[in-house]
Design a protein around this motif. Structure first.
Motif, PDB file in Angstrom:
ATOM      1  N   GLY A   1       8.072  10.890  -7.420  1.00 19.00           N
ATOM      2  CA  GLY A   1       7.188  11.939  -7.780  1.00 19.00           C
ATOM      3  C   GLY A   1       5.809  11.436  -7.818  1.00 19.00           C
ATOM      4  N   GLN A   2       5.486  10.083  -8.148  1.00 19.27           N
ATOM      5  CA  GLN A   2       4.155   9.473  -8.269  1.00 19.27           C
ATOM      6  C   GLN A   2       3.708   8.667  -7.195  1.00 19.27           C
ATOM      7  OE1 GLN A   2       2.200  10.569 -11.227  1.00 19.27           O
ATOM      8  NE2 GLN A   2       3.749  11.866 -11.158  1.00 19.27           N
ATOM      9  N   VAL A   3       4.715   7.861  -6.811  1.00 18.70           N
ATOM     10  CA  VAL A   3       4.323   6.895  -5.661  1.00 18.70           C
ATOM     11  C   VAL A   3       5.005   7.415  -4.263  1.00 18.70           C
ATOM     12  CG1 VAL A   3       5.079   4.667  -4.702  1.00 18.70           C
ATOM     13  CG2 VAL A   3       3.987   4.861  -6.778  1.00 18.70           C
ATOM     14  N   PRO A   4       4.459   7.691  -3.129  1.00 14.58           N
ATOM     15  CA  PRO A   4       5.276   8.438  -2.280  1.00 14.58           C
ATOM     16  C   PRO A   4       6.182   7.511  -1.445  1.00 14.58           C
ATOM     17  CG  PRO A   4       2.831   7.528  -1.490  1.00 14.58           C
ATOM     18  CD  PRO A   4       3.100   7.293  -2.982  1.00 14.58           C
ATOM     19  N   GLU A   5       7.217   8.243  -1.149  1.00 15.76           N
ATOM     20  CA  GLU A   5       8.311   7.382  -0.427  1.00 15.76           C
ATOM     21  C   GLU A   5       8.113   6.804   1.002  1.00 15.76           C
ATOM     22  OE1 GLU A   5      11.931   9.647  -0.376  1.00 15.76           O
ATOM     23  OE2 GLU A   5      12.069   9.982  -2.484  1.00 15.76           O
ATOM     24  N   ALA A   6       8.572   5.903   1.469  1.00 18.44           N
ATOM     25  CA  ALA A   6       8.844   5.306   2.884  1.00 18.44           C
ATOM     26  C   ALA A   6       7.161   4.966   3.170  1.00 18.44           C
ATOM     27  CB  ALA A   6       9.229   6.325   3.888  1.00 18.44           C
ATOM     28  N   SER A   7       6.301   4.605   2.343  1.00 18.35           N
ATOM     29  CA  SER A   7       5.031   4.109   2.429  1.00 18.35           C
ATOM     30  C   SER A   7       4.626   2.725   2.615  1.00 18.35           C
ATOM     31  CB  SER A   7       3.888   4.869   1.477  1.00 18.35           C
ATOM     32  OG  SER A   7       4.366   4.600   0.002  1.00 18.35           O
ATOM     33  N   THR A   8       3.853   2.187   3.320  1.00 16.80           N
ATOM     34  CA  THR A   8       3.331   0.941   3.496  1.00 16.80           C
ATOM     35  C   THR A   8       2.090   0.636   3.403  1.00 16.80           C
ATOM     36  OG1 THR A   8       3.481   0.695   5.789  1.00 16.80           O
ATOM     37  CG2 THR A   8       5.470   0.323   4.680  1.00 16.80           C
ATOM     38  N   SER A   9       1.574  -0.508   3.214  1.00 20.40           N
ATOM     39  CA  SER A   9       0.075  -0.745   3.093  1.00 20.40           C
ATOM     40  C   SER A   9      -0.068  -2.421   3.252  1.00 20.40           C
ATOM     41  CB  SER A   9      -0.534  -0.411   1.719  1.00 20.40           C
ATOM     42  OG  SER A   9      -2.036  -0.727   1.710  1.00 20.40           O
ATOM     43  N   ASN A  10      -1.046  -2.432   3.794  1.00 21.52           N
ATOM     44  CA  ASN A  10      -1.700  -4.069   4.388  1.00 21.52           C
ATOM     45  C   ASN A  10      -2.767  -4.353   3.536  1.00 21.52           C
ATOM     46  OD1 ASN A  10      -1.195  -6.794   5.526  1.00 21.52           O
ATOM     47  ND2 ASN A  10      -3.021  -6.246   6.786  1.00 21.52           N
ATOM     48  N   ASP A  11      -3.231  -3.518   2.434  1.00 26.86           N
ATOM     49  CA  ASP A  11      -4.541  -3.571   1.465  1.00 26.86           C
ATOM     50  C   ASP A  11      -3.974  -4.722   0.585  1.00 26.86           C
ATOM     51  OD1 ASP A  11      -5.645  -1.712   2.909  1.00 26.86           O
ATOM     52  OD2 ASP A  11      -6.041  -0.511   0.909  1.00 26.86           O
ATOM     53  N   ILE A  12      -5.135  -5.638   0.356  1.00 26.10           N
ATOM     54  CA  ILE A  12      -4.843  -6.728  -0.864  1.00 26.10           C
ATOM     55  C   ILE A  12      -4.601  -6.247  -2.181  1.00 26.10           C
ATOM     56  CG2 ILE A  12      -5.872  -8.721  -1.960  1.00 26.10           C
ATOM     57  CD1 ILE A  12      -7.551  -9.192   0.674  1.00 26.10           C
ATOM     58  N   VAL A  13      -3.494  -6.684  -2.550  1.00 27.56           N
ATOM     59  CA  VAL A  13      -2.986  -6.643  -3.974  1.00 27.56           C
ATOM     60  C   VAL A  13      -2.805  -7.812  -4.638  1.00 27.56           C
ATOM     61  CG1 VAL A  13      -1.548  -5.736  -5.704  1.00 27.56           C
ATOM     62  CG2 VAL A  13      -2.385  -4.295  -3.861  1.00 27.56           C
ATOM     63  N   HIS A  14      -3.114  -8.219  -5.770  1.00 26.10           N
ATOM     64  CA  HIS A  14      -3.043  -9.769  -6.328  1.00 26.10           C
ATOM     65  C   HIS A  14      -1.975  -9.397  -7.654  1.00 26.10           C
ATOM     66  CE1 HIS A  14      -3.774 -13.308  -8.462  1.00 26.10           C
ATOM     67  NE2 HIS A  14      -3.813 -13.950  -7.312  1.00 26.10           N
ATOM     68  N   VAL A  15      -1.242 -10.679  -7.937  1.00 23.26           N
ATOM     69  CA  VAL A  15      -0.269 -10.521  -9.050  1.00 23.26           C
ATOM     70  C   VAL A  15      -0.791 -10.219 -10.395  1.00 23.26           C
ATOM     71  CG1 VAL A  15      -0.362 -13.005  -9.389  1.00 23.26           C
ATOM     72  CG2 VAL A  15       1.759 -11.680 -10.146  1.00 23.26           C
ATOM     73  N   THR A  16      -2.035 -10.471 -10.659  1.00 20.89           N
ATOM     74  CA  THR A  16      -2.965 -10.155 -11.763  1.00 20.89           C
ATOM     75  C   THR A  16      -2.930  -8.593 -12.134  1.00 20.89           C
ATOM     76  OG1 THR A  16      -4.976 -10.576 -10.765  1.00 20.89           O
ATOM     77  CG2 THR A  16      -4.103 -12.534 -12.000  1.00 20.89           C
ATOM     78  N   ASP A  17      -3.078  -7.990 -10.810  1.00 19.76           N
ATOM     79  CA  ASP A  17      -3.250  -6.511 -10.798  1.00 19.76           C
ATOM     80  C   ASP A  17      -2.067  -5.718 -11.547  1.00 19.76           C
ATOM     81  OD1 ASP A  17      -5.378  -7.057  -9.414  1.00 19.76           O
ATOM     82  OD2 ASP A  17      -4.837  -6.583  -7.482  1.00 19.76           O
ATOM     83  N   ILE A  18      -0.908  -6.505 -11.262  1.00 18.76           N
ATOM     84  CA  ILE A  18       0.463  -5.731 -11.853  1.00 18.76           C
ATOM     85  C   ILE A  18       0.449  -5.726 -13.597  1.00 18.76           C
ATOM     86  CG2 ILE A  18       3.061  -5.955 -11.975  1.00 18.76           C
ATOM     87  CD1 ILE A  18       1.557  -5.510  -9.094  1.00 18.76           C
ATOM     88  N   PHE A  19      -0.356  -6.591 -14.164  1.00 18.05           N
ATOM     89  CA  PHE A  19      -0.592  -6.692 -15.550  1.00 18.05           C
ATOM     90  C   PHE A  19      -1.421  -5.372 -16.001  1.00 18.05           C
ATOM     91  CE2 PHE A  19      -3.478  -7.269 -18.986  1.00 18.05           C
ATOM     92  CZ  PHE A  19      -2.522  -7.920 -19.989  1.00 18.05           C
ATOM     93  N   SER A  20      -2.472  -5.189 -15.289  1.00 21.82           N
ATOM     94  CA  SER A  20      -3.513  -4.120 -15.480  1.00 21.82           C
ATOM     95  C   SER A  20      -2.884  -2.961 -15.200  1.00 21.82           C
ATOM     96  CB  SER A  20      -4.928  -4.337 -14.758  1.00 21.82           C
ATOM     97  OG  SER A  20      -5.337  -5.663 -14.856  1.00 21.82           O
ATOM     98  N   THR A  21      -2.099  -2.839 -14.050  1.00 22.56           N
ATOM     99  CA  THR A  21      -1.549  -1.586 -13.470  1.00 22.56           C
ATOM    100  C   THR A  21      -0.631  -0.945 -14.327  1.00 22.56           C
ATOM    101  OG1 THR A  21      -2.089  -2.198 -11.343  1.00 22.56           O
ATOM    102  CG2 THR A  21      -0.758  -0.491 -11.297  1.00 22.56           C
ATOM    103  N   ILE A  22       0.360  -1.916 -14.827  1.00 27.66           N
ATOM    104  CA  ILE A  22       1.581  -1.257 -15.752  1.00 27.66           C
ATOM    105  C   ILE A  22       1.037  -1.092 -17.055  1.00 27.66           C
ATOM    106  CG2 ILE A  22       3.434  -2.178 -17.035  1.00 27.66           C
ATOM    107  CD1 ILE A  22       4.355  -3.995 -14.855  1.00 27.66           C
ATOM    108  N   ALA A  23      -0.085  -1.747 -17.633  1.00 20.22           N
ATOM    109  CA  ALA A  23      -0.836  -1.322 -18.909  1.00 20.22           C
ATOM    110  C   ALA A  23      -1.342   0.093 -18.469  1.00 20.22           C
ATOM    111  CB  ALA A  23      -1.874  -2.517 -19.087  1.00 20.22           C
ATOM    112  N   SER A  24      -1.819   0.315 -17.472  1.00 20.30           N
ATOM    113  CA  SER A  24      -2.524   1.623 -17.194  1.00 20.30           C
ATOM    114  C   SER A  24      -1.451   2.758 -17.076  1.00 20.30           C
ATOM    115  CB  SER A  24      -3.530   1.603 -16.228  1.00 20.30           C
ATOM    116  OG  SER A  24      -3.945   2.913 -15.738  1.00 20.30           O
ATOM    117  N   MET A  25      -0.538   2.526 -16.382  1.00 18.12           N
ATOM    118  CA  MET A  25       0.671   3.564 -16.021  1.00 18.12           C
ATOM    119  C   MET A  25       1.057   3.890 -17.310  1.00 18.12           C
ATOM    120  SD  MET A  25       2.389   2.145 -12.734  1.00 18.12           S
ATOM    121  CE  MET A  25       1.559   2.394 -10.998  1.00 18.12           C
ATOM    122  N   THR A  26       1.346   3.011 -18.419  1.00 16.27           N
ATOM    123  CA  THR A  26       1.881   3.214 -19.707  1.00 16.27           C
ATOM    124  C   THR A  26       0.994   3.527 -20.775  1.00 16.27           C
ATOM    125  OG1 THR A  26       2.024   0.879 -20.281  1.00 16.27           O
ATOM    126  CG2 THR A  26       3.825   1.775 -18.869  1.00 16.27           C
ATOM    127  N   GLY A  27      -0.408   3.560 -20.545  1.00 17.19           N
ATOM    128  CA  GLY A  27      -1.420   3.758 -21.275  1.00 17.19           C
ATOM    129  C   GLY A  27      -1.352   2.885 -22.579  1.00 17.19           C
TER     130      GLY A  27
END
Length: 446
Positions: free
Chosen positions: A303-329
């Motif tokens: 319901g939040q991240v679309p199914e069957a989607s792909t991307s070749n945009d750059i994401v870095h492992v450090t982003d996971i820290f910031s993204t999870i923190a943001s998603m959980t407030g």
């Protein structure tokens, strides 16, 4: 458990030394000797990244994941032998500690590799409880190695612990336990997940698998299952273990309110007979080649991240820290540079929104090896294979990773304009290092 988008659960599964080209959904699977149906199906249920980037080996990546900071800042620059100083210093704040501050239940079941002494175990760094190995898996070979005795090098152990209590040894981590460890870890995580659901508490589960780290040995139930050897058998087991966790999450009724991430800590192993593949990319971990930087990444959030989607945009492992923190407030430290970028909006709408990241600097230990920016990669040191370095380049090599995925044709002379945006990235990072100096390398004390 009710669906609360402001307090979603998080399950982060991290494979060990899983190359970009191993899974079926990344072009491997049966072509590599073992189908991976469970992870392949997971890829259809969310977003698959083709350009997710990590650090050079186990410790640097895990430190970047836990802190949102490049290892050149934290001092976790390389994997070091048992008995040497290692792990995150006390002043680093982990992702688990950030979520703990937000009243999340937290657990770590798997390979830690960020501290192997009291004060640096997972239960000392924001996890309510932990079960697994404090260091790495090649230590399982100790007890069967010629001339080994515990007097010259400490025995490796599977351990467990709880916050506020002393961690303790569970069993010697030898080759027999190597075959059993991923089954043991899944059992621990399933039990813990059930308890959290019963208590109706939002949670963060960090489950770093042991597969496919060498010695890559499968559980006896999978030995011989592919007829393609231990490595393929282990890949089949890894896929099954991930499927067990997925099924348990779904059966508990928490699928819709759980962010599920599957990724790898670095590129494939280079040592035979456990050598892996990065698919179309050259190189393995411990290099600055794309095969080292790019690894699998899948995120499912119904319901939040679309199914069957792909991307070749750059994401870095450090982003996971910031993204999870943001998603959980959850709050993040404001008193230090955080290299991670919040990718929440990109993950939610990858077909319309670009990644917030254009590039990053790539270090191995203390040395800047490469800069990656958009579709471009510039190498300052040329080491296409481990232990085959030609040293620092007088004139850097520049590659376009779309047109030249194997990094074979240097085109700097025709594209010197690319140097400008890369130098801007470097100067900004250098300025931040000036005010946030890196701690000394602990191995230089010996």
């Amino acid at each position: 458990m009710s669906r609360d988008l402001n307090r979603p659960n998080v399950v982060l599964i991290l494979a060990d030394n899983l190359g970009w080209g191993e899974l079926g959904c990344y072009g491997g699977g049966v072509l590599r000797g073992a189908a991976t149906p469970r992870i392949d199906k997971l890829a259809t249920e969310g977003l698959l990244l083709h350009n997710f980037n990590v650090e050079s080996d186990c410790v640097p990546t895990r430190s970047a994941l836990m802190t949102g900071r490049h290892p050149i800042r934290t001092g976790c620059r390389q994997s070091v032998p048992a008995g040497f100083p290692q792990g995150l210093t006390q002043w680093e704040k982990t992702l688990a500690e950030c979520l703990k501050d937000n009243n999340y239940a937290t657990a770590h079941h798997g390979k830690w590799h960020l501290g192997d002494i009291p004060g640096r175990y997972p239960s000392d760094r924001g996890f309510d409880e932990w079960f697994g190995i404090p260091r790495t898996t090649d230590e399982t070979q100790f007890t069967s190695s010629l001339g080994y005795t515990p007097e010259v090098a400490d025995l490796p152990y599977i351990m467990k612990g709880k916050s506020g209590e002393q961690s303790e040894n569970v069993a010697v981590y030898d080759l027999e336990k190597r075959r059993l460890i991923d089954e043991m870890l899944v059992d621990q995580s399933k039990d813990w997940l059930s308890r959290q659901v019963n208590e109706e508490k939002a949670f963060f589960l960090y489950h770093p698998l042991v597969h496919l780290h060498f010695p890559t040995l499968p559980h006896q139930s999978f030995a011989g299952s592919t007829a393609q050897g231990d490595f393929a058998d282990s890949m089949a087991e890894m896929d099954y273990r991930v499927g067990q966790l997925i099924d348990h999450i779904d059966n508990l009724g928490i699928r819709d309110n759980t962010i599920l991430i599957f990724a790898s800590d670095n590129g494939p192993e280079f040592r035979p007979p456990y050598r892996g593949t990065a698919g179309p990319w050259s190189g393995t971990y411990h290099t600055a080649m794309e095969g080292s930087l790019r690894v699998p990444f899948i995120i499912r959030w119904p319901g939040q991240v679309p199914e069957a989607s792909t991307s070749n945009d750059i994401v870095h492992v450090t982003d996971i820290f910031s993204t999870i923190a943001s998603m959980t407030g959850s709050p993040v430290p404001l008193d230090r540079p955080i290299d991670g970028i919040d990718q929440t909006e990109f993950f939610k709408n990858p077909n319309a929104i670009k990644s917030s990241r254009t590039g990053f600097l790539f270090y191995i230990k203390e040395e800047l090896r490469a800069i990656k920016w958009k579709d471009w990669k510039m190498h300052y040191v040329w080491e296409p294979k481990v232990n085959q370095s030609s040293g620092r380049l007088e004139s850097p090599y520049l590659f376009n990773t779309v047109r030249d995925p194997k990094e074979e044709s240097d085109i700097l002379a025709f594209n010197t304009w690319v140097v400008q945006p890369m130098m801007k990235l470097k100067s900004e990072f250098d300025r931040s290092l000036k005010y946030d100096p890196a701690p000394p390398d602990p191995l230089k004390q010996f």
